[in-house]
Design an enzyme around this catalytic site. Structure first.
Site, PDB file in Angstrom:
ATOM      1  N   HIS A  83      -1.813  -7.731   5.698  1.00  0.00           N
ATOM      2  CA  HIS A  83      -0.399  -8.004   5.572  1.00  0.00           C
ATOM      3  C   HIS A  83       0.166  -7.405   6.613  1.00  0.00           C
ATOM      4  CE1 HIS A  83      -1.090  -4.221   2.632  1.00  0.00           C
ATOM      5  NE2 HIS A  83       0.067  -4.043   3.235  1.00  0.00           N
ATOM      6  N   ASN A 210      -1.093  -8.006  -6.117  1.00  0.00           N
ATOM      7  CA  ASN A 210      -0.199  -7.051  -6.004  1.00  0.00           C
ATOM      8  C   ASN A 210      -0.311  -6.156  -7.342  1.00  0.00           C
ATOM      9  OD1 ASN A 210       1.559  -5.762  -4.028  1.00  0.00           O
ATOM     10  ND2 ASN A 210       2.587  -6.868  -4.948  1.00  0.00           N
ATOM     11  N   TRP A 211      -0.282  -4.896  -6.530  1.00  0.00           N
ATOM     12  CA  TRP A 211      -0.440  -3.791  -7.811  1.00  0.00           C
ATOM     13  C   TRP A 211      -1.525  -3.632  -8.620  1.00  0.00           C
ATOM     14  CZ3 TRP A 211       1.852  -0.009  -4.927  1.00  0.00           C
ATOM     15  CH2 TRP A 211       3.209  -0.532  -4.059  1.00  0.00           C
ATOM     16  N   ASP A 219      -7.877  -7.704   2.389  1.00  0.00           N
ATOM     17  CA  ASP A 219      -6.711  -7.483   2.708  1.00  0.00           C
ATOM     18  C   ASP A 219      -7.041  -6.454   4.110  1.00  0.00           C
ATOM     19  OD1 ASP A 219      -4.520  -6.733   3.520  1.00  0.00           O
ATOM     20  OD2 ASP A 219      -3.318  -5.977   1.751  1.00  0.00           O
ATOM     21  N   ASN A 325       7.715  -8.073  -3.931  1.00  0.00           N
ATOM     22  CA  ASN A 325       6.993  -6.634  -4.170  1.00  0.00           C
ATOM     23  C   ASN A 325       7.514  -5.370  -4.574  1.00  0.00           C
ATOM     24  OD1 ASN A 325       4.950  -4.635  -2.687  1.00  0.00           O
ATOM     25  ND2 ASN A 325       5.177  -4.927  -1.714  1.00  0.00           N
ATOM     26  N   GLY A 653       2.810   2.500   3.750  1.00  0.00           N
ATOM     27  CA  GLY A 653       3.311   3.018   5.103  1.00  0.00           C
ATOM     28  C   GLY A 653       1.526   3.374   5.342  1.00  0.00           C
ATOM     29  N   ASN A 654       1.102   3.872   3.867  1.00  0.00           N
ATOM     30  CA  ASN A 654      -0.655   4.022   4.638  1.00  0.00           C
ATOM     31  C   ASN A 654      -1.355   3.043   3.951  1.00  0.00           C
ATOM     32  OD1 ASN A 654      -0.757   6.839   2.396  1.00  0.00           O
ATOM     33  ND2 ASN A 654      -1.921   7.077   4.236  1.00  0.00           N
ATOM     34  N   SER A 655      -0.844   1.643   4.508  1.00  0.00           N
ATOM     35  CA  SER A 655      -1.186   0.274   4.434  1.00  0.00           C
ATOM     36  C   SER A 655      -1.564  -0.008   5.435  1.00  0.00           C
ATOM     37  CB  SER A 655      -0.585  -0.667   4.391  1.00  0.00           C
ATOM     38  OG  SER A 655       0.646  -1.503   2.679  1.00  0.00           O
ATOM     39  N   PHE A 671      -4.947  -0.187   1.073  1.00  0.00           N
ATOM     40  CA  PHE A 671      -4.164  -1.460   1.188  1.00  0.00           C
ATOM     41  C   PHE A 671      -3.226  -1.650  -0.205  1.00  0.00           C
ATOM     42  CE2 PHE A 671      -5.432  -4.546  -1.503  1.00  0.00           C
ATOM     43  CZ  PHE A 671      -7.172  -4.703  -1.468  1.00  0.00           C
ATOM     44  N   ASP A 672      -3.051  -0.717  -0.806  1.00  0.00           N
ATOM     45  CA  ASP A 672      -2.420  -1.005  -2.607  1.00  0.00           C
ATOM     46  C   ASP A 672      -2.953  -0.139  -3.117  1.00  0.00           C
ATOM     47  OD1 ASP A 672      -0.065  -1.820  -3.582  1.00  0.00           O
ATOM     48  OD2 ASP A 672      -1.334  -3.536  -5.053  1.00  0.00           O
TER      49      ASP A 672
END
Lengths: 729, 729
Positions: A83, A210-211, A219, A325, A653-655, A671-672
């Protein structure tokens, strides 16, 4: 740490037993202090080495501006989330050759594709404490606005003194202003797309999952950093060569097991762990519900437009993904805040801190207490105009009008010496402005943007008289009904050329007089609005100036209190490099339910329906059913690991951040977060908050078995599985 | 056993490891044969004793006709599910005094309330094999219809010879007709409502949680059986006295733990474990989708009516609950059949059995093979008119018209000697007919029934010419559009008095000539329709006659095959007393998810929203938060157990069945299966199929702590927890 206490307060509310967790988004330099804990958790390198940004493994971790990533080969190969490369895939896709759907693999450097405009890699090279330098310009007698300006002046001067060709510097605020740090990053401008699996793997589960956990998303993707032949940062050029990073992450293809040490290094963007209970209340009772409604309405507008015009669907695909999101995020925030009793926990914490300060006594402690009360008053003041701020935010979020306002702002700034400009309008950011003005063209459709503006104005005209802007009212000229606003906005769009890239870029290079002389309706509206919008910004800045006096006082009290218990305090996330460490572990999301820390490929088959977003390639289904895992499966985990959970403290931001084992080797990519972690921005709940990583074994298997990206596996210094399984599909 | 093989075929499809399970709805007499397995699982009584219906614990288990239950005191106190007593709660409720919402507790015998009309307790006293007697009347040359009649004749004669005042007898078919058993049950007609918790506990989770795990439903209630002072069955009378059962279940207030032996005894209604793959295919591709659509439409009609007229909502509350229940059931069936690859597994089994028969060779085995093929042909034939059968089923399911058809049928039957009547119209069933005709009044609204009939006719008029009934077409007189059908049905309802109880009961007592002479439009329509409906019934019966020749052949082959492997075969559920035993255990519903076998009170708080169906009483929330569990909580389980899972083989009809520990003591009540077990009617999947029981500890805690039903706890011979906790709320 503060949160240990929060948690104990929380747990007493929930009546649950305490859990040993090592929550925290630590600054690299703090890790030496946490040495004993790191070792007890199983870390095998020297904890102090994590404070050295040039050494292994920290030197390999980079920022993509909004995402994190890491170097995995000496030739500048970068691994990050799928992503995080989505914009590059979108930029290089056409209706005939859709890289999002099909994935992409460059078999050689020559086949690599340019990243999207503005795509950057930032390599942090230096972090310098500049607290004294910032504070030197601040005087006790300053008003909020003056204080704000003084800080901004100091920051601009520090940045100007730091930046050289190919480098970006920024001053970041820690603990609300207890310390300021000057961060110097090499800015790599030529970033290319190397490999991404098809969306059916890279975005498997889509918005539905997602989440969520259990998760089965692959990802990940690969980029490459390029520089000029002399090794300096340079814009895209065929002559550029792969960048040679100082540090390259080793990859551990064996991955982790439940209970193992795991560490994530990256650039978390924003948290508000030290916010006040009243801010959480405001979010739950007002901000989130309003934002949810707004996003639902925007999605409805996009969907209706896409039904009539598929091109509108394409243009707004990434906007819609982002809206969805956030929509899910806000709902999760509300649920999580209620579930974790966050408001009660924060109130309890505030009461405890106040009690401690009183108990300590003395003028300074009582002054701290008084300042915390002032912080509360200031916060309340900031909420007074929330209806207006929300409505104007909607207006400002439309594409064409906001670009016009930006152009006016730019032209005014241009008239000043660079050092006196608002930072965002300083010359160093001009290429970003231009990239944004260009990128906009692929991401908006005038007809939809008009509807967004009508939607915004419908909210605006409901504001009471006192909350309105005379400039906007003048332009509206009494228009108030839906039909009137539609007509007014249609007129506005009929007389503007800002819907075209070349016009936007033309005005970007113009001075104020030229803009004033133009007959572009959008620019004329922006000229009228900009002074009042600027005045609101100034008020906001003055409030920030006051806040920057009071927030450090609250944090100072907090730090003193925790220090009295021997607990270090980490600062809120602010887009700077952080380390979080912990353990691979599952959790119980509900009574009688246990979530295992690893998902396996079996779950991919269970979820596969053949319909987006649950539609892995047929070859993957067959391979999983046949158990063709090329040696990447784990007997202990019971199959091929796909994603895994850990009790790590990450946020947006950590993605793309590398997940590392005890030796600092890459074992996956964050990624999440799970559903329960969404409200973790306010308060970390160690029993429920989990980060989600894609497992290195799934990455390697997809690369080898499905996408035949053996060139990259080799480039990372790994063995490619023996050929027969690669021949089998 | 057959299913062990099915399962192994299934598991090879799924690639999973085998699980040791003891699936089976065993006849009591079969358990001696399973002695070794029972003991290995931990059963501590003599397995052979389970074959003796008079001894402990079998003598304590009773049928409520559609539900199961058990005696728990020498004074006829009965425990069963809340949803099994729902009709009695509804019957005794008024708008002012809603027992469904508030619950009910009789503190003394005098306060107990009458059950709903037709509520019965059946105590099985004798089971006699009558296979020879049934077969004696069957000749090889008989047609299907003749065969059907011969079986029916034999059954009626056996029942007539068995029944005496206060007893009901029935002949039940096992293994499709390999054996017939005459079952004699005492029919207790005076059943009273003793205690039920409020619906917010007894139906906690409602339709949302129905078939779901984790579950937190307190699905239990208490009734009492009354008889005449002389001990004989008698209708409700103030002079009646509590029935004194021969056996009374002991209650083990300590309950079970994960891994413990557990046994459920009750009256499962219907399974089709030995059905053909083609039947599963028909169900998945045709029957379930049609039934789902029909139920969704009926609910929409009810909801629309209820929105206008709350009384309609009340009248159809239980119909709607049943519709929703089946709706969810059918969806679960489809999902489960797909997930467990039931069709593939059944096909594999059929192929294996055929291969075995061929391998054995010999005329008899080849004849069995040929008969199984004929069974397949007959099954296909039965599906030929499914469109017609479905549409006529809709017509026949409307309340007023179906009662009219029944009255005509009754009048015709009345003219014959009792022994020659269709069994359902024999004198022994008249009181049930009357109860049904009375009960109808509280459960239907003419305006809604009209809409149902219009809905049915709209489907009927779409049938091809060849599939239609001339009698119905004549009445329709060309009406085909929605408006025309609405008008036709409105005329029908305008000219009938069958919407009134007294009229229905009047015609129930009348002869055919009187009905023919009446000017009631509904009766006239029924008179016209009944002969053609009867003809269709006759065709169906003839097919059943054929089936009764072929099905035992298939079962005979199956039994021989399994016997060759030393495996016993249990018959499909048929409403007779059965035993299922196994282990308290959780399961994995999806990759990376594990469901624990016990839920706890913590989950009640988690799910509580304050809105139906997640709205437990405030006192319960407070007690749970305070941990006031009166000693019923289990440290090992980690709280107060609410519901638990076991790998038991139950189905509809088992509701209310006692769950017993290794010593045959009550430890809970079966009330549901998990989502994955819904398709278990076709095929039992030991990895996924779980029964759901309410835990005795939750029952006792709710009784004592919340509802103060200490009188009943004492009556069951248990200690009441010390008083302070009971005083605490």
């Amino acid at each position: 740490m503060r949160r240990a206490l929060v948690v104990s307060a929380l747990l007493s509310v929930l009546g649950a037993s305490p859990v040993l967790a090592v929550e925290g988004m630590w600054q690299p330099a703090q890790l030496a202090e946490l040495s004993a804990t790191l070792k007890a958790k199983g870390f095998q390198l020297d904890p102090a080495s994590l404070g050295d940004l040039d050494s292994y493994p920290m030197g390999a971790v980079v920022s993509l501006g909004g995402c994190s990533a890491s170097f995995v080969s000496p030739k500048g190969l970068i691994v990050t989330n799928h992503h995080c490369a989505y914009g590059a895939l979108q930029y290089n896709s056409t209706a005939e050759d859709n890289l999002i759907v099909d994935g992409f693999l460059a078999k050689s450097l020559a086949e690599e594709l340019p990243g999207s405009p503005g795509m950057r890699v930032y390599v942090t090279e230096q972090i310098t404490d500049v607290t004294d330098k910032v504070n030197a310009g601040i005087k006790p007698w300053m008003t909020g606005g003056e204080r704000y300006d003084a800080i901004e002046r100091a920051e601009k001067s520090l940045v100007a003194g730091c930046e050289t060709e190919g480098y970006r510097c920024s001053v970041r605020t820690f603990y609300g202003g207890i310390s300021y740090q000057l961060i110097k990053q090499m800015e790599i401008q030529d970033v290319r797309l190397v490999y991404a699996p098809p969306e059916s793997i890279g975005k498997f589960g889509g918005d539905v999952d997602n989440w969520m956990w259990p998760r089965h998303t692959g990802d990940f993707s690969f980029l490459r950093a390029y520089v000029a032949p002399n090794g300096h940062s340079a814009p895209y050029s065929k002559d550029n060569v792969p960048y040679q990073p100082d540090q390259v992450l080793k990859v551990n293809p064996e991955g982790l097991e439940a209970g193992d040490f795991v560490m994530v290094v990256g650039y978390p963007g924003y948290t508000n762990r030290y916010s006040l209970a009243m801010q959480v209340e405001n979010a739950v009772s007002w901000r989130y519900p309003k934002s949810i409604q707004r996003r639902e309405d925007m999605i409805a507008i996009i969907d209706a437009a896409a039904a009539k015009d598929p091109a509108a669907g394409v243009a707004y695909a990434s906007t819609k993904a982002s809206l969805n999101n956030y929509l899910k995020n806000f709902r999760g925030q509300m649920e999580g805040i209620n579930r974790s009793n966050t408001i009660a926990a924060k109130k309890a914490l505030e009461a405890e801190l106040a009690a401690w300060l009183k108990e300590q006594g003395g003028a300074e402690n009582l002054a701290l207490l008084a300042d915390i009360d002032k912080l509360r008053d200031l916060t309340a003041e900031g909420m007074e105009h929330r209806q207006r701020d929300f409505a104007l935010g909607l207006v400002g979020n439309t594409d064409v009008l906001s670009s016009a306002v930006e152009l006016v702002h730019m032209a005014k700034a241009r008239a000043k010496p660079d050092a006196e400009r608002d930072p965002w309008y300083q010359e160093r950011n001009w290429s970003r402005h231009k990239a944004g003005l260009e990128r906009m063209q692929r991401r908006f459709v005038p007809a939809v943007d008009q509807q967004f503006l009508v939607y915004a104005l419908e909210r605006y005209v409901k504001l009471p008289e006192s909350e309105r802007l005379s400039s906007l009212d003048n332009w509206l000229d009494g228009a108030a009904s839906h039909e009137e606003l539609v007509e007014r906005v249609a007129e506005l769009f009929a007389e503007t050329k800002l819907t075209q890239t070349e016009d936007r870029l033309h005005w970007f290079a113009s001075d104020l007089a030229a803009i004033q002389a133009s007959d572009d309706s959008m620019l004329q509206l922006a000229l009228a609005l900009q002074p009042q919008l600027q005045a609101l910004d100034d008020q906001e800045e003055a409030r920030y100036g006051e806040w920057s006096k009071l927030k450090p006082r609250q944090m100072q009290a907090m730090i003193a209190w925790k220090a009295s218990r021997g607990q270090p305090v980490y600062p809120d996330a602010n887009g700077t490099l952080r380390v979080t460490f912990g353990t691979v572990q599952g959790y119980s999301p509900a009574d009688a339910v246990w979530y295992e820390p690893f998902t396996t490929a079996r779950g991919v088959v269970e979820k596969h329906t053949g319909q987006v977003p649950f539609n892995v390639p047929e070859a993957e289904l067959e391979a999983i059913k046949a158990g063709d895992f090329d040696g990447y499966a784990s007997e202990k985990i019971g199959g091929l690991p796909v994603d895994f959970l850990a009790d790590l403290d990450i946020t947006g931001g950590n993605s793309g951040s590398p997940a590392m084992d005890a030796k600092g080797r890459l074992v996956g990519l964050a990624f999440d977060g799970n559903w329960e972690s969404i409200s973790g921005s306010w308060l970390f709940n160690p029993k429920l908050n989990r980060s989600i990583q894609v497992d290195v074994r799934y990455m390697l298997w997809v690369m080898h078995h499905l996408d035949h990206a053996d060139n990259l596996i080799r480039e990372m210094g790994l063995e490619v599985p023996s050929s027969e399984s690669s021949d089998s599909d």
